[in-house]
Design a protein around this motif. Structure first.
Motif, PDB file in Angstrom:
ATOM      1  N   UNK A  84       4.385   9.733  -6.207  1.00  0.00           N
ATOM      2  CA  UNK A  84       4.993   8.837  -5.223  1.00  0.00           C
ATOM      3  C   UNK A  84       4.190   7.546  -5.103  1.00  0.00           C
ATOM      4  N   UNK A  85       2.873   7.681  -4.967  1.00  0.00           N
ATOM      5  CA  UNK A  85       2.044   6.482  -4.857  1.00  0.00           C
ATOM      6  C   UNK A  85       2.120   5.636  -6.120  1.00  0.00           C
ATOM      7  N   UNK A  86       2.177   6.292  -7.274  1.00  0.00           N
ATOM      8  CA  UNK A  86       2.261   5.551  -8.534  1.00  0.00           C
ATOM      9  C   UNK A  86       3.544   4.729  -8.599  1.00  0.00           C
ATOM     10  N   UNK A  87       4.663   5.311  -8.170  1.00  0.00           N
ATOM     11  CA  UNK A  87       5.932   4.583  -8.236  1.00  0.00           C
ATOM     12  C   UNK A  87       6.061   3.549  -7.123  1.00  0.00           C
ATOM     13  N   UNK A  88       5.458   3.808  -5.971  1.00  0.00           N
ATOM     14  CA  UNK A  88       5.438   2.775  -4.928  1.00  0.00           C
ATOM     15  C   UNK A  88       4.712   1.541  -5.455  1.00  0.00           C
ATOM     16  N   UNK A  89       3.600   1.776  -6.149  1.00  0.00           N
ATOM     17  CA  UNK A  89       2.823   0.669  -6.705  1.00  0.00           C
ATOM     18  C   UNK A  89       3.583  -0.031  -7.827  1.00  0.00           C
ATOM     19  N   UNK A  90       4.257   0.753  -8.666  1.00  0.00           N
ATOM     20  CA  UNK A  90       4.934   0.199  -9.842  1.00  0.00           C
ATOM     21  C   UNK A  90       6.254  -0.473  -9.491  1.00  0.00           C
ATOM     22  N   UNK A  91       7.063   0.181  -8.647  1.00  0.00           N
ATOM     23  CA  UNK A  91       8.410  -0.311  -8.375  1.00  0.00           C
ATOM     24  C   UNK A  91       8.551  -0.961  -7.003  1.00  0.00           C
ATOM     25  N   UNK A  92       7.474  -0.979  -6.236  1.00  0.00           N
ATOM     26  CA  UNK A  92       7.541  -1.556  -4.899  1.00  0.00           C
ATOM     27  C   UNK A  92       6.925  -2.928  -4.774  1.00  0.00           C
ATOM     28  N   UNK A  93       6.699  -3.602  -5.912  1.00  0.00           N
ATOM     29  CA  UNK A  93       6.029  -4.900  -5.884  1.00  0.00           C
ATOM     30  C   UNK A  93       6.801  -5.945  -5.084  1.00  0.00           C
ATOM     31  N   UNK A  94       8.116  -5.807  -5.045  1.00  0.00           N
ATOM     32  CA  UNK A  94       8.926  -6.766  -4.277  1.00  0.00           C
ATOM     33  C   UNK A  94       8.513  -6.774  -2.816  1.00  0.00           C
ATOM     34  N   UNK A  95       8.218  -5.596  -2.282  1.00  0.00           N
ATOM     35  CA  UNK A  95       7.905  -5.471  -0.856  1.00  0.00           C
ATOM     36  C   UNK A  95       6.410  -5.330  -0.606  1.00  0.00           C
ATOM     37  N   UNK A  96       5.701  -4.774  -1.582  1.00  0.00           N
ATOM     38  CA  UNK A  96       4.272  -4.510  -1.419  1.00  0.00           C
ATOM     39  C   UNK A  96       3.473  -5.126  -2.569  1.00  0.00           C
ATOM     40  N   UNK A  97       3.432  -6.444  -2.671  1.00  0.00           N
ATOM     41  CA  UNK A  97       2.652  -7.062  -3.747  1.00  0.00           C
ATOM     42  C   UNK A  97       1.152  -6.902  -3.490  1.00  0.00           C
ATOM     43  N   UNK A  98       0.382  -7.011  -4.551  1.00  0.00           N
ATOM     44  CA  UNK A  98      -1.065  -7.022  -4.377  1.00  0.00           C
ATOM     45  C   UNK A  98      -1.724  -5.661  -4.298  1.00  0.00           C
ATOM     46  N   UNK A  99      -0.991  -4.603  -4.600  1.00  0.00           N
ATOM     47  CA  UNK A  99      -1.541  -3.244  -4.629  1.00  0.00           C
ATOM     48  C   UNK A  99      -2.269  -2.858  -3.336  1.00  0.00           C
TER      49      UNK A  99
END
Length: 313
Positions: A160-175
């Motif tokens: 889950x965390x891996x995909x949030x980081x990978x596919x969530x850049x639109x909402x959560x940029x900057x890791x």
């Protein structure tokens, strides 16, 4: 809140169920593994379509993640979120902060049951509004932060965390860093080698999670099944002492597991709430849920057909 105001509030959410159902089908037909469907801001209880941060200063640096089946959201979820968003609890982590309510369409331990997935997303959205209202009432004590309503297709926290980081850049940029808000029972599943049999050693699967600096915020839950507070603390000490190294765990991971004193309300059973809702024991239901969530369950008759005794998703 008077009855007319509550009726009006519930009516505003009903069109959203269809909208969320359509969005969910689109997500399930895509190749995506994570998506944010709605955001509830402190300024309004009505869920909005998600948007990108306006700039670097607006981008979250810490995401508190409450991952659950939300069937239904209860005061247990409320306590986990409120505890994490205390200003004294947040001060050790960089802001801005966001809270992500995360629902997995595939669960590692439970089969789908009871309220439909579109209704779960509606419940999450309504819960977010109730939660923010409670935080704003004690603004000197809590951070009222944007609450995202998210969905994932993967069952395990590390994925889950891996995909949030990978596919969530639109909402959560900057890791940003992830802090999962869990009970002790979830911690034991997180460190259960049986879930990582494709890896050798099993806990090598957790390296990306801890290497990224993500954390677990664990509320202790003393009971007959999981033992006393001291026994639960000893479980994490085993990690620190290297007793899990044979399965690939690292001692230093213990510093990324924060233990929170127990709160009896964190142990509220969703199964119990569903049974009470089916029996129309609404006074008891309202004691275990936030107000608008409880009224939604009642008005939509979500658990009329849920009469099984087994624990469900």
């Amino acid at each position: 809140m008077n009855e007319d105001k509550m009726t009006s509030r519930l009516a505003a959410f009903r069109p959203m169920v269809t909208e969320l159902g359509t969005a969910l089908k689109d997500f399930q037909n895509s190749q995506s593994n994570f998506r944010i469907f709605k955001t509830v801001y402190p300024s309004s209880r009505q869920p909005q379509n998600p948007s990108s941060p306006k700039g670097n200063d607006d981008a979250p640096k810490t995401i508190f993640i409450l991952d659950s089946s939300f069937n239904p959201p209860s005061i247990a979820h409320q306590i986990l979120a409120q505890s994490a968003l205390k200003k004294t609890a947040c001060q050790n982590f960089p802001g801005p902060y966001r809270l992500l309510l995360l629902f997995a369409t595939v669960n590692a331990d439970k089969a789908p049951s009871a309220a439909s997935f579109d209704q779960r997303l509606a419940l999450m959205s309504i819960f977010a509004g109730d939660l923010l209202e409670s935080l704003k009432q004690k603004s000197d004590e809590y951070h009222a932060v944007p609450v995202d309503i998210g969905v994932t297709t993967v069952p395990y926290y590390t994925d889950k965390s891996a995909y949030i980081e990978k596919e969530g850049q639109t909402w959560y940029p900057g890791k940003p860093k992830h802090i999962h808000l869990v009970g002790f029972d979830t911690l034991t599943r997180f460190f259960a080698a049986k879930y990582y049999q494709k890896f050798d050693p099993p806990f090598s699967a957790l390296n990306p999670y801890f290497d990224a600096g993500h954390r677990l915020r664990v509320t202790l839950r003393p009971d007959d099944e999981y033992g006393s507070v001291d026994e639960q603390r000893a479980y994490v000490q085993r990690l620190a002492d290297g007793e899990m190294e044979k399965d690939g765990a690292k001692r230093e991971w213990a510093s990324q597991v924060e233990l929170i004193p127990p709160n009896p309300r964190v142990g509220v059973s969703s199964t119990k709430i569903r049974r009470m809702a089916k029996a129309q024991k609404w006074d008891e239901v309202q004691e275990l849920m936030m107000p608008t969530v409880a009224e939604w369950v009642k008005s939509e008759r979500l658990y009329d057909e849920d009469d099984r005794g087994a624990k469900m998703a």
